[in-house]
Write an enzyme that holds these catalytic residues in place. Sequence first.
Site, PDB file in Angstrom:
ATOM      1  N   HIS A 290       6.915  28.591  26.116  1.00 32.99           N
ATOM      2  CA  HIS A 290       7.139  27.595  25.084  1.00 32.99           C
ATOM      3  C   HIS A 290       6.259  26.093  25.874  1.00 32.99           C
ATOM      4  O   HIS A 290       5.763  26.215  26.704  1.00 32.99           O
ATOM      5  CB  HIS A 290       8.542  27.046  25.024  1.00 32.99           C
ATOM      6  CG  HIS A 290       9.242  26.499  26.132  1.00 32.99           C
ATOM      7  ND1 HIS A 290       9.206  25.435  26.832  1.00 32.99           N
ATOM      8  CD2 HIS A 290       9.986  27.318  27.341  1.00 32.99           C
ATOM      9  CE1 HIS A 290       9.855  25.166  27.742  1.00 32.99           C
ATOM     10  NE2 HIS A 290      10.284  26.651  28.268  1.00 32.99           N
ATOM     11  N   CYS A 308      10.849  30.096  32.599  1.00 36.86           N
ATOM     12  CA  CYS A 308      10.039  29.998  31.635  1.00 36.86           C
ATOM     13  C   CYS A 308       8.411  29.939  31.875  1.00 36.86           C
ATOM     14  O   CYS A 308       8.181  29.432  32.966  1.00 36.86           O
ATOM     15  CB  CYS A 308      10.504  29.005  30.489  1.00 36.86           C
ATOM     16  SG  CYS A 308      12.038  29.469  29.676  1.00 36.86           S
TER      17      CYS A 308
END
Length: 367
Positions: A290, A308
């Site tokens: 992301h 992440c």
Amino acid sequence: MPAFPAPEGRAARTRHGAPALRAALAGAAATVLLAGCAIAESDTDRLGRKAAADAVDPVNPVDAVDTAASPPSTAPGPAPDPTRSPAPEARLLRNPPRQVRPAIAPAHGTTVGIGQPVSLVFKGQKVDPALRAGIEGRMEIKTSTGVVGAWHWAEAKGDTHLHFRPREYWPAGTEVTLDARLAGVQLDDRTAAAGNRRLTFRVGPAMVSKVDLAAHTLTVVKDGTPLRTIPVSGGEERFKTREGVKTILSKDATVLMDSLTIGIPRTGPDGFYGRYEWSMRETVSGEYVHAAPDNAESFGKANVSHGCIGMSVADAKWLYERSRVGDVIEVTGTTGKPMDHFGNGYGDWNLSWDAWLRGSTLGASKT
């Protein structure tokens, strides 16, 4: 176009850590307590699970077709087709006290990436190993490219998984059809499968994101041609990104990530609360690819997240617009926990072909 709609996630999620999920993705479900971008169930989860469960059609019983081995030859040539073992008759259970309808993925009519397995998950159900060969014999895969593949049985988090994958990633453009003649098939002494199922899907371009977290880069390769190398930041020392081969599970667009949901105060040194754009999930426990503009100074230089893979807004948007569910993400250079084989997304490709075949009751066949 993504396989499922990608609304903004409304349930509280985090990108750091891994609380229990209330429900899992169709065909990839599990609750995992491991480092990653942990999240709660999103609208995409519910839509995807419903699509996988409801969008397939009943089929008339059709016997699976086995492929015989090619005749021996002394001349050089392609390897012979594998010989699948004959399937015993599946046992049927009349008027069972309990029925289980397996979650099947991908959804009927979708286009997916080259890493997407065909997945059936019998939620909360152990399938008797003595019955598995008969069940596997009622699962017929047909492809437009004649790939060699096999089914594999596994148990994870109280669920029984039955996945089909080719020996290598799916060839781009392959059309795949599954006929699952499961109505009334016995799973254990008191349980039968509910309903026959049929689905067809197509494989899109060969999109692979090669992530090197030692070099802090993500290189996008399409049909063998590198398109772009993106500076990224992965999981820091305490929350290393899982290493290995993963796939994109869902495209969730904007995701609300809240450290409080995993016990980290929002105002603490590791706290966070905010919406992160162009988010694509790669594990059920919550690892995402992301946009992470708050970590911009670390892109290409250091791993500072809680699991992440973050990048600039521009790069994340570019990647999101070119990606689909089932695209491959190959992560190296992290020395983190290996990607789970089952129960936390699709870790199927982390098993060697020999190991994959050891989980099949009938062996490989040319589809």
